[in-house]
Each structure stands twice: as C-alpha cells, then as structure tokens.
Design an enzyme around this catalytic site. Structure first.
Site, PDB file in Angstrom:
ATOM      1  N   ASP A   8       0.881  -1.178   0.000  1.00 48.94           N
ATOM      2  CA  ASP A   8       0.000   0.000   0.000  1.00 48.94           C
ATOM      3  C   ASP A   8       0.919   1.229   0.000  1.00 48.94           C
ATOM      4  O   ASP A   8       2.135   1.109   0.203  1.00 48.94           O
ATOM      5  CB  ASP A   8      -0.887  -0.017   1.258  1.00 48.94           C
ATOM      6  N   SER A   9       0.316   2.390  -0.180  1.00 49.14           N
ATOM      7  CA  SER A   9       1.097   3.627  -0.090  1.00 49.14           C
ATOM      8  C   SER A   9       1.615   3.846   1.337  1.00 49.14           C
ATOM      9  O   SER A   9       2.518   4.640   1.553  1.00 49.14           O
ATOM     10  CB  SER A   9       0.236   4.822  -0.493  1.00 49.14           C
ATOM     11  N   TYR A  40      -0.734   8.391  -2.275  1.00 54.13           N
ATOM     12  CA  TYR A  40      -0.796   8.107  -3.710  1.00 54.13           C
ATOM     13  C   TYR A  40      -1.965   8.847  -4.359  1.00 54.13           C
ATOM     14  O   TYR A  40      -1.983   9.024  -5.566  1.00 54.13           O
ATOM     15  CB  TYR A  40      -1.045   6.609  -3.930  1.00 54.13           C
ATOM     16  N   CYS A  71      -4.417  -1.479  -1.867  1.00 56.85           N
ATOM     17  CA  CYS A  71      -4.557  -0.034  -2.082  1.00 56.85           C
ATOM     18  C   CYS A  71      -5.484   0.141  -3.280  1.00 56.85           C
ATOM     19  O   CYS A  71      -5.184  -0.355  -4.371  1.00 56.85           O
ATOM     20  CB  CYS A  71      -3.172   0.548  -2.382  1.00 56.85           C
ATOM     21  N   ASN A  72      -6.595   0.823  -3.061  1.00 49.36           N
ATOM     22  CA  ASN A  72      -7.538   1.041  -4.174  1.00 49.36           C
ATOM     23  C   ASN A  72      -6.903   1.887  -5.262  1.00 49.36           C
ATOM     24  O   ASN A  72      -7.104   1.633  -6.448  1.00 49.36           O
ATOM     25  CB  ASN A  72      -8.795   1.757  -3.664  1.00 49.36           C
ATOM     26  N   GLU A 149      -1.679   8.015   8.766  1.00 49.88           N
ATOM     27  CA  GLU A 149      -0.211   7.908   8.691  1.00 49.88           C
ATOM     28  C   GLU A 149       0.466   8.555   9.901  1.00 49.88           C
ATOM     29  O   GLU A 149       1.608   8.240  10.215  1.00 49.88           O
ATOM     30  CB  GLU A 149       0.296   8.543   7.390  1.00 49.88           C
ATOM     31  N   CYS A 181     -10.940   3.252   0.196  1.00 47.69           N
ATOM     32  CA  CYS A 181      -9.508   3.457   0.434  1.00 47.69           C
ATOM     33  C   CYS A 181      -9.164   2.648   1.679  1.00 47.69           C
ATOM     34  O   CYS A 181      -9.903   2.690   2.675  1.00 47.69           O
ATOM     35  CB  CYS A 181      -9.223   4.939   0.670  1.00 47.69           C
ATOM     36  N   THR A 182      -8.062   1.920   1.610  1.00 45.43           N
ATOM     37  CA  THR A 182      -7.749   0.986   2.701  1.00 45.43           C
ATOM     38  C   THR A 182      -7.293   1.681   3.985  1.00 45.43           C
ATOM     39  O   THR A 182      -7.214   1.037   5.027  1.00 45.43           O
ATOM     40  CB  THR A 182      -6.686  -0.030   2.240  1.00 45.43           C
ATOM     41  N   HIS A 183      -7.014   2.971   3.912  1.00 40.16           N
ATOM     42  CA  HIS A 183      -6.697   3.698   5.146  1.00 40.16           C
ATOM     43  C   HIS A 183      -7.963   3.960   5.972  1.00 40.16           C
ATOM     44  O   HIS A 183      -7.901   4.081   7.195  1.00 40.16           O
ATOM     45  CB  HIS A 183      -6.051   5.056   4.838  1.00 40.16           C
TER      46      HIS A 183
HETATM   47  N1  DGL Z   1      -4.667   3.295   0.935  1.00 45.29           N
HETATM   48  C1  DGL Z   1      -4.741   3.740  -0.394  1.00 45.29           C
HETATM   49  C2  DGL Z   1      -6.000   3.435  -1.117  1.00 45.29           C
HETATM   50  O1  DGL Z   1      -6.625   2.447  -0.807  1.00 45.29           O
HETATM   51  C3  DGL Z   1      -3.956   4.953  -0.793  1.00 45.29           C
HETATM   52  C4  DGL Z   1      -4.259   6.225  -0.122  1.00 45.29           C
HETATM   53  C5  DGL Z   1      -3.301   7.292  -0.566  1.00 45.29           C
HETATM   54  O2  DGL Z   1      -2.100   7.055  -0.478  1.00 45.29           O
HETATM   55  O3  DGL Z   1      -3.755   8.337  -1.017  1.00 45.29           O
HETATM   56  O4  DGL Z   1      -6.394   4.106  -2.025  1.00 45.29           O
END
Ligand code: DGL
Length: 250
Positions: A8-9, A40, A71-72, A149, A181-183
């Site tokens: 992931d990012s 990202y 990461c989406n 983060e 988004c996985t965050h």
């Molecule tokens: N966790 C990521 C996602 O699922 C990336 C979020 C990011 O870095 O902007 O999209």
C-alpha cells in the site's frame, strides 16, 4: 507455508492484512508500506505504476508467491500493468459499489475514496453498471490518509476532518457508505459515530481476503493444517507508525 506480498502507499493496507489473517490460518506475510511516497491519491497513474513495479519486484525477490495490492488507488492505476509483467497472481481492491447498490433502501449510496480511485477507469466502469439503478454520491476523504499515517485515529481533529467529507454524503441521503480506500477502516469508529446506526458502512477487505484464499487454494498454496504465521514489515520511509498500527491488528 505460502509467502504473500502485500503493499500500500502506507499503513492503510494493514486493514486488509487484518481480514486476510482471519481467513488464512498460516502464511508468511511481507507487508510493504511505500510511506516515503504517501499519499498516492493525488499522484499520477504513471508514477504509481512505476512504484508498484519496483515494490512488486522487491516482494518477489523475498519469495512472494502472490501479491495483494492493498490499495484502491494502486489497483486502479497499476494492477493491469502488474499482471502483464509478472507471472504471479495479483489480488486487488475494488470499491464495493455492487453490494452497496444491491442493499440500499434509500436508493443513494456514498463512496469515500481518493481522487485517483474516483478517476480510475476500473471504478468508472463499475459505477457505470449501477448508476441507472441507484444514485452514487462521491467524496474524497480529505486528510483521512494523513491522519492515519500520523497514527491519529480519534479525537476532535479526526472528528472534524471525517465529518467534513462524510456529512455531504449523508446530507445527500446516502444510507450506505462504501470505504474505497484501505486507510479509511482505521477511522471506522469515528465514521460510524458520525453516520449513526442506520447507515451501513461497507469495507471490501473481507471479500478481498476470501478471494486471496480462493486463489491460493486453487494453486495448492493453502495449507489449512498449519498455523504458523510470520509477518515482515518493510517501508520506504519512517516505520514507526506502521509498527504501532500493526501491533493493534492481532
Ligand atoms: N490506501 C490507499 C487506497 O486504498 C492509498 C491512499 C493514498 O495514499 O492516497 O487508495
């Protein structure tokens, strides 16, 4: 024991790892957080593709037999490119528009995701399949990734930040919110508190974990009789928050 790479990012993909560990009794998990280049969400697809190639090679060098793009944004930008370059299975993320569209009672669903995901052709295609049946309202989770983060998962600033992006979706009548988004699952308690009990929140991670299990089983890489689990955490930047959040997974 299968060796599974996950990236992931940043730390967000740990929310996917958590679901994977619920369905996979054993495994060697190598998690890579590209936190030197996080977020990202606003980066170009070409940049993300390049990072995804470099990270995948690193995971392969350490023995990965399958890679979960947790990461989406990276899935939207890079998974087709990865599949064309590397001869291993890739499992990606996809905003759960389908279950949301099938389950909504109000006819309005809300999608919270990064700007990159909302522009990606993969997402636009899925959205196109459902937008005649339901109204799809979207919002970038502004500042959500940065909070996670920093390891800030609750408190007045988190509440303000989450409300600013979530409230417009609720005001539009969404009774189902898709976490794209996985965050974002790290902020679930706050999201649920603001959305209230009548709003359903959908995280695609459990479905992604089941898909990984299916792929590993088909390839003979799943050993249900074993229980050893080993986690390796790698990152391109400061690893401290990654380690703190990983410790909360068990
Ligand atoms: N966790 C990521 C996602 O699922 C990336 C979020 C990011 O870095 O902007 O999209």
């Amino acid at each position: 024991m299968a060796t599974i790479g996950i990236f992931d990012s940043g730390a967000g993909g740990l929310s996917v790892l958590k679901e994977i560990r619920k369905v996979l009794p054993s495994g060697h998990f190598i998690y890579f957080a590209d936190n030197a280049h996080c977020p990202y969400g606003e980066k170009s697809p070409a940049f993300i593709r390049e990072r995804a190639r470099v990270i995948t090679q690193r995971l392969l060098d350490r023995g990965a037999q399958a890679v979960v793009v947790a990461c989406n944004t990276a899935t939207g930008a890079a998974i087709a490119d990865l599949r064309s370059r590397f001869d291993i299975p890739f499992i990606g993320m996809e905003p759960a528009v389908k279950p949301a569209a099938l389950g909504t009672r109000s006819g309005v669903i809300g999608v919270l995701a990064t700007a990159g995901t909302l522009k990606a052709s993969k997402y636009l295609k899925t959205k196109g399949e459902y937008q005649d049946d339901v109204r799809i309202e979207e919002h970038v989770g502004e500042g959500f990734v940065q909070l996670v983060e920093r390891g800030e998962l609750d408190g007045p600033e988190v509440e303000r930040t989450v409300r600013a992006s979530l409230q417009p979706l609720l005001d539009a009548g969404a009774d189902t919110i898709v976490l794209g988004c996985t965050h974002y699952p790290f902020l679930l308690p706050v999201i649920e508190r603001i959305a209230g009990p009548d709003v359903r929140i959908i995280d695609p991670a459990p479905a992604v974990a089941r898909q990984l299990l299916k792929v590993l089983t088909e390839r003979g890489l799943c050993h249900p009789d074993r229980t050893e689990c080993h986690l390796e955490l790698l990152s391109s930047g400061d690893p401290s928050v990654l380690h703190t959040l990983a410790a909360t997974l068990a």
